[in-house]
Design an enzyme around this catalytic site. Structure first.
Site, PDB file in Angstrom:
ATOM      1  N   LYS A 164       0.835  -1.200   0.000  1.00  0.00           N
ATOM      2  CA  LYS A 164       0.000   0.000   0.000  1.00  0.00           C
ATOM      3  C   LYS A 164       0.874   1.256   0.000  1.00  0.00           C
ATOM      4  O   LYS A 164       2.066   1.163   0.315  1.00  0.00           O
ATOM      5  CB  LYS A 164      -0.917  -0.020   1.221  1.00  0.00           C
ATOM      6  CG  LYS A 164      -0.160   0.004   2.527  1.00  0.00           C
ATOM      7  CD  LYS A 164      -1.063  -0.348   3.697  1.00  0.00           C
ATOM      8  CE  LYS A 164      -0.299  -0.180   4.996  1.00  0.00           C
ATOM      9  NZ  LYS A 164      -0.938  -0.819   6.125  1.00  0.00           N
ATOM     10  N   TYR A 177      16.005  31.832   3.027  1.00  0.00           N
ATOM     11  CA  TYR A 177      14.887  32.692   3.428  1.00  0.00           C
ATOM     12  C   TYR A 177      14.980  33.056   4.896  1.00  0.00           C
ATOM     13  O   TYR A 177      15.300  32.205   5.728  1.00  0.00           O
ATOM     14  CB  TYR A 177      13.561  31.946   3.245  1.00  0.00           C
ATOM     15  CG  TYR A 177      13.136  31.762   1.811  1.00  0.00           C
ATOM     16  CD1 TYR A 177      12.834  32.862   1.005  1.00  0.00           C
ATOM     17  CD2 TYR A 177      13.003  30.486   1.281  1.00  0.00           C
ATOM     18  CE1 TYR A 177      12.418  32.674  -0.315  1.00  0.00           C
ATOM     19  CE2 TYR A 177      12.581  30.290  -0.025  1.00  0.00           C
ATOM     20  CZ  TYR A 177      12.294  31.389  -0.820  1.00  0.00           C
ATOM     21  OH  TYR A 177      11.882  31.206  -2.102  1.00  0.00           O
TER      22      TYR A 177
END
Ligand SMILES: *Cc1c(COP(=O)(O)O)cnc(C)c1O
Length: 829
Positions: free
Chosen positions: A496, A724
């Site tokens: 999965k 940043y």
């Protein structure tokens, strides 16, 4: 074929088996043991090997139906129908193969070199090949075929066109080397070194050395390094008898046959100076690692003992090249899959790579890009007609031959879509992306052809970050899990969430070949994609959505049924579709997880409803899920869940006339509660090499590595900040490397500002500044590195468990968060 073909009767005699059926005269060759790689032709011989978990005898019917006719079996399975087959019956398939190989070996009197030791066997073998092939026609072990199975298969390759053999032998248990010695009986031995591998199976390092030394019992000469003190001591103790091999050793500090007096780094390599028979001499190798220096010294001493001149040795040492031991499977342009196998270029390794492509590829059309074959032994038309036969047998339609040699034999490739180029440049000159689409492409070139340049064009590296999955490790992990289970317990492999991030198709394909019993996915879409890619195993869908029921039935996907609503709805759709027959479903019981499932009070009712639907539905299995199998603190809860499950099964059995599979354990459940394995276990995390259990962690091997490369390096001055909104102003000049991975790739922003260290060129470098969307920066001030260097974000060094702690999460979340734009690459040794 070369004259190493024996008649069926001869093979039976060599194996100590009995022909119970069929023709005694049939000539036999090749042999094979892996039922997943059928090589059926009139002469091929399948040897069924029975292990603890796997029994080759059980695949005989299937192989017969695919055309296989010659078999070696250790028993006749009930119901076997193989009317016109030839069968030899033996006590034990592996033993029979070993006897066959031992007897084959005795036909040849040319020297056999046997290599053992803890590390470097394969590199040493390949280097000896590189160094000695101008002087000899050599047969050698393919890849790292050094096991109880690999050694006899290697020896089987010996024939009279050779005049030297080089084989490696590896063991992990007591008593194993004795068997390998009987098969190889090397004339010359090399003992590389001794380390900790497999130490758990031996009482002491000395015992392990003694066991390995058994390989040289009947050798004429043994080469080793006296600096490995324990090896030297054991050799002296064991080999002081009359018939012992002559000992030849080298050392950096003791009197020895080859005394190494210095080794110095220079020009991207190492100059090694030594004294042999009182003459000082020198070699240069293009490597600096201690392991490479050790290997080179073993080779050097052997070459001197073989009488090869100083000048020839020093010339060939300069040309040593690294051994690429893995095959890389890459997503290519236009839906192609590219298998890049730079291991070496000979017919045997071509065969192995083609088999691998056949197993792991995903397209129908197969293309091989092949260079001139660089091997000793056969040449010319004989060699290239073998190549053409191999390509045809493996379903290759299109051949691109590159090189002056192969281009001489275009006529042999008449029944392919074939094109030939004189060298790699000529091919790349006309390269257009549109020429390749939806095909599986094998790239198999000798090193001098630099096929990596073709690989780059075929895989279009736009984003340099990849999630590498090591498929060998998944197989090893599966075997470890099997070792905890009874042979009869089935395995459902959880693929999965894109196989826990690793890429579901390739992993599912591997698991299908490893013969797990079931796969499970989360959503119908995932299951449909697997079916479209050719996966035929039964597949369970954990969250079947109502809208997908019809599609699930079309693609033969089996739903988890977790309440009365899903039960009624699924039955209704089945009735409408009127597919005929009964459809297998899986009943989920809630025993304490309190997620999906029928509650204990509902079981009686459930039994009745299932009875009423018995014409439509068949209960494939009944299962539950443990909510805290990873944690000892919840032992009582786990016990309560196990008890509730047993009660529910007891109640349900009253209503179901047929037996059904019962299962409750996930990975951690298997390590903590193997006694509750019942009929099947559901394995996710452990397949990918992870566990919360310290014991299991030692044995499992993490299969996933998140790898990126340095885009740019710059020096940032005092007073500047990085990225940043910099939190910090630099107080000293720093060397900063930019990496093309950011939070959109699955590198959480929380790891910025020193909260994680990546691994680059042997050192750890902290992430500095905030992680950006597509990039981040690391501090490499004290690390030697350049643009383009490989960086491990998590893997063998920067480990995912520590990363999970830094992120206050679990490894599952990290793996499944690696974004889809990160290219998946599959590694296989
Ligand atoms: C995911 C899952 C598993 C596998 O769990 P692991 O801890 O990864 O082994 C087993 N059963 C169910 C129902 C699951 O959803």
């Amino acid at each position: 074929m070369i004259s190493t073909s024996y008649s069926f009767a001869q093979v039976a005699a060599m194996m100590g088996g009995e022909v119970v059926k069929g023709s005694l005269e049939t000539a036999v060759n090749p042999i094979y043991t892996d039922s997943r790689k059928p090589q059926a032709n009139a002469n091929s011989l399948f040897i069924a090997i029975k292990g603890d978990r796997h029994d080759g005898n059980l695949y005989v019917q299937e192989l017969y139906e695919r055309g296989q006719r010659n078999f070696v079996l250790s028993y006749i399975p009930i119901g076997l129908q193989i009317p016109d087959a030839n069968v030899i019956l033996v006590k034990d398939g592996l033993g029979a193969l070993q006897s066959l190989a031992a007897s084959h070996r005795k036909r040849y009197s040319y020297p056999v070199i046997g290599i053992t030791g803890s590390n470097g066997k394969t590199t040493l073998k390949e280097w000896l090949y590189q160094l000695l092939h101008p002087h000899y026609q050599i047969v050698r072990s393919p890849r790292s075929y050094n096991s109880q199975l690999g050694v006899p298969l290697s020896v089987w390759l010996m024939n009279e066109t050779h005049n030297l053999a080089i084989f490696e032998a590896g063991i992990s248990l007591r008593g194993e080397m004795e068997k390998l010695e009987k098969i190889l009986s090397p004339d010359i031995g090399i003992f590389t070194n001794i380390g900790d591998a497999h130490q758990e199976n031996f009482q002491s390092t000395e015992e392990k050395i003694r066991e390995k030394m058994n390989l040289f019992k009947h050798s004429k000469m043994l080469i080793f390094c006296k600096d490995h003190v324990k090896i030297a001591e054991t050799v002296n103790k064991e080999f002081n008898r009359e018939a012992s091999p002559e000992l030849r050793f080298w050392s950096t500090n003791e009197a020895s046959h080859l005394k190494i007096i210095s080794h110095k780094d220079d020009r991207n390599g190492t100059t090694i100076t030594g004294i042999y028979k009182e003459i000082q001499m020198e070699i240069w190798i293009p490597f600096k690692h201690p392991a490479a220096i050790e290997n080179a010294c073993h080779c050097w001493l052997l070459m001197l003992e073989l009488g090869i001149s100083e000048a020839e040795i020093s010339q060939s040492m300069k040309l040593l090249s690294p051994i690429e031991m893995r095959m890389e499977m890459l997503e290519g342009i236009n839906g192609c899959v590219v298998l890049n196998d730079a291991y070496n270029s000979d017919v045997v390794s071509l065969g192995i790579a083609l088999e691998y492509l056949r197993q792991q590829g995903k397209n129908k059309r197969r293309t091989a890009i092949v260079s001139d074959i660089a091997q000793s032994g056969e040449k010319g038309i004989l060699l290239y007609s073998k190549v053409a036969t191999l390509l045809k047998a493996n379903g290759v339609e299109r051949v691109i031959g590159i090189g002056a040699e192969i281009s001489k034999f275009t006529a042999l490739f008449d029944n392919f879509d074939a094109a030939f180029y004189i060298d790699t440049d000529a091919f790349l000159l006309g390269f257009m992306k549109e020429h390749f689409s939806n095909e599986d492409i094998l790239l198999k070139g000798a090193r001098s052809f630099a096929f990596e340049r073709i690989g780059e064009r075929l895989t279009e590296k736009t984003h340099e970050t990849v999630l590498e999955t090591d498929l060998n490790r998944i197989t090893d992990n599966l075997n470890f899990i099997k070792s905890k289970l009874k042979p009869s317990t089935k395995i459902m492999a959880m693929v999965k969430a894109f196989a826990y991030g690793s890429g579901s198709y390739e992993v599912a394909r591997l698991l299908q070949h490893s013969r797990v019993d079931y796969l499970a996915v989360a959503y119908a879409d995932e299951g449909i994609a697997l079916r479209k890619a050719g996966i035929t195993l039964p597949i369970l869908v954990l969250n079947p959505e109502f809208t997908a029921y019809r599609a699930m039935i079309d693609f033969d996907l089996e739903p988890q049924i977790f309440n009365f609503r899903t039960l009624h709805q699924f039955a209704k759709v089945l009735e409408q579709v009127n597919a005929g027959g009964r459809y297998s479903v899986h009943i989920k019981i809630n025993t304490g997880m309190n997620r999906l499932g029928f509650d204990p009070e509902e079981i009686t009712m459930l039994g009745k409803v299932l009875q009423s639907h018995s014409k439509l539905l068949e209960v494939g299995s009944v299962f539950s899920h443990l909510s805290a199998s990873d944690d000892e603190a919840f032992e009582l809860l786990t016990e309560k869940q196990l008890e509730r499950f047993q009660n529910a099964i007891g109640e349900l059995s009253k209503y179901l006339s047929e037996p059904f599979l019962k299962h409750i354990l996930n990975s951690n459940g298997v390590t903590r509660h193997p006694e509750a394995q019942m009929d099947m276990v559901r394995i996710g995390l452990a397949l990918y090499g992870l566990s919360s259990h310290p014991e299991a962690r030692r044995h499992l091997k993490p299969a996933g590595k998140l790898i990126t490369t340095v885009s740019q390096i710059r020096l940032v001055a005092v007073g500047e900040g990085i990225g940043y909104s910099p939190k910090q102003i630099l107080s000293s000049t720093r060397k900063i490397a930019v990496l093309p991975i950011g939070y959109a790739d699955g590198l959480p922003r929380k790891l910025g500002n020193g909260n994680w260290k990546v691994y680059i060129n042997g050192s750890f470098a902290p992430i500095v500044g905030n992680v950006c969307m597509d990039m981040c920066m690391i501090d490499v001030t004290n690390i030697e590195c350049k643009e383009g260097y490989r960086v491990e974000v998590f893997g063998d060094h920067a480990d995912i468990y520590s990363m999970a702690i830094a992120l206050e999460t679990i490894p599952y979340e990290i793996l499944t968060h690696v974004s889809q734009r990160v290219k998946r690459v599959y590694i296989q040794e």
